[in-house]
Enzyme design. Structure first.
Site, short mmCIF file in Angstrom:
data_model
loop_
_atom_site.label_atom_id
_atom_site.label_comp_id
_atom_site.label_asym_id
_atom_site.label_seq_id
_atom_site.Cartn_x
_atom_site.Cartn_y
_atom_site.Cartn_z
NE ARG A 242 28.93 89.01 10.65
CZ ARG A 242 29.01 87.99 11.51
NH1 ARG A 242 30.16 87.33 11.61
NH2 ARG A 242 27.99 87.64 12.25
CD GLU A 270 31.10 84.66 5.03
OE1 GLU A 270 30.18 83.88 5.41
OE2 GLU A 270 31.90 85.16 5.80
CG HIS A 289 31.24 82.41 8.64
ND1 HIS A 289 30.59 83.52 8.16
CD2 HIS A 289 31.24 82.55 10.00
CE1 HIS A 289 30.22 84.29 9.16
NE2 HIS A 289 30.62 83.72 10.29
#
Length: 331
Positions: A242, A270, A289
């Protein structure tokens, strides 16, 4: 009456997780009741699906299993979450009814670990830079910076499903493995094939540091300015966990000095702003991601779900068993 399996995710999510062979396996176990509504999973949508269920399958986009929903399934024995964290799904009512819970973090972690390994090899080999210099007309500029996954130290921060699998993959190479995880004992680390270390020791000793810790209040920006400064010159920092675990301003400063190389699959937030320095620094690789299951790998969770249901019905432990007391240290 046989086993009843309620599949709560919306149809588009079901299609991502389960293929035709998976549905055949589920239907061989018992009666499968599937949600057919693509819209929000309001109680009026969920209750008809969950009513009378022995097993409930949840996933991304599913709502919390409140007392109202659980009352429709008084014989419910297990919740199989075909996704990662169960924190948005499981309520105190689930635990109070003695319902067992399983998380798909294990199969998701396989893809994360494999991505981290790929980033490890590509970064050590200096592939990211060599690709660019080759495109720019050079040939071999930067070969002197190539390293092998041999005789180096790799530090793994977090020994959950993804971190543990990353360690298992690295055992195929002749490297020294350090692991930092507050809930891992030295004996458990040794069984994985690594040596337990403090975070500071790991950062100072490692040529590659791969982050696999959960995002918790205690881990927020754990990679701060002081800890990043402990890392070796030319060390590689990989984050597939993360973004909030890293103080990005501090990392940018280190990268601007040219001291470190970073591979970041996650950022905070993000996506990063279009003009964020992480997008343009030559010693930082950003991916959007993709470390977890994003395409065909998601089907791995489908098979995992089926296998967990079989374990539940056989009164065996879940592979992804989640206990109430674990929630404070899980992602």
């Amino acid at each position: 009456m046989g086993v009843q399996i309620a599949v709560l995710p919306k149809p588009s999510t079901q299609k991502r997780i389960f293929g035709p062979a998976h549905w055949e396996q589920l239907e061989a176990i018992g009666t499968v009741v599937r949600n057919t509504v693509e819209g929000p999973l309001q109680p009026e949508v969920v209750i008809p699906v969950i009513r009378g269920a022995d097993v409930v399958v949840t996933s991304w986009g599913c709502a919390a299993l409140t007392a109202e929903l659980l009352e429709a399934a008084p014989n419910l024995r297990g919740v199989i979450h075909a996704a990662g964290t169960v924190k948005g799904i499981v309520t105190p009512d689930v635990w109070e009814r003695g319902i067992r819970v399983s998380s798909g973090n294990g199969p998701l972690g396989i893809g994360v670990a494999e991505t981290a390994l790929g980033m490890t090899i590509a970064s050590l080999k200096n592939m990211w830079r060599l690709t660019q210099t080759t495109r720019d007309g050079e040939w071999g500029a930067g070969r002197n910076a190539v390293r092998e996954l041999y005789g180096i130290t790799v530090g793994v921060v977090g020994a959950g499903k993804a971190g543990s699998h990353y360690i298992r993959l690295l055992r195929q190479f002749q490297v020294d493995l350090l692991v930092f995880d507050p809930v891992l004992t030295a004996e458990e680390a040794a069984a994985l094939g690594a040596r337990k270390a403090s975070l500071e020791e790991l950062l100072a000793a490692s040529d590659v540091v791969s982050i696999h810790a959960p995002s918790l209040p205690a881990t927020h920006k754990m990679f701060n300015r002081e800890r990043l400064a402990l890392m070796k010159d030319d060390a590689i920092l990989i984050n597939t966990a993360r973004g909030a675990l890293i103080d990005e301003a501090a990392l940018v400063d280190e990268l601007k000095r040219g001291r470190l190389f970073a591979c970041l699959d996650v950022t905070d937030p993000e996506p990063p702003a279009p003009d964020h320095p992480l997008r343009s620094l030559p010693n930082c690789v950003l991916t959007p991601h993709i470390a977890g299951a994003v395409s065909n790998g998601i089907k791995r969770i489908g098979q995992f779900t089926i296998d967990e249901i079989k374990r539940l019905l056989a009164d065996q432990p879940f592979e992804g068993e989640v206990k109430r007391e674990q929630l404070s240290v899980l992602a």
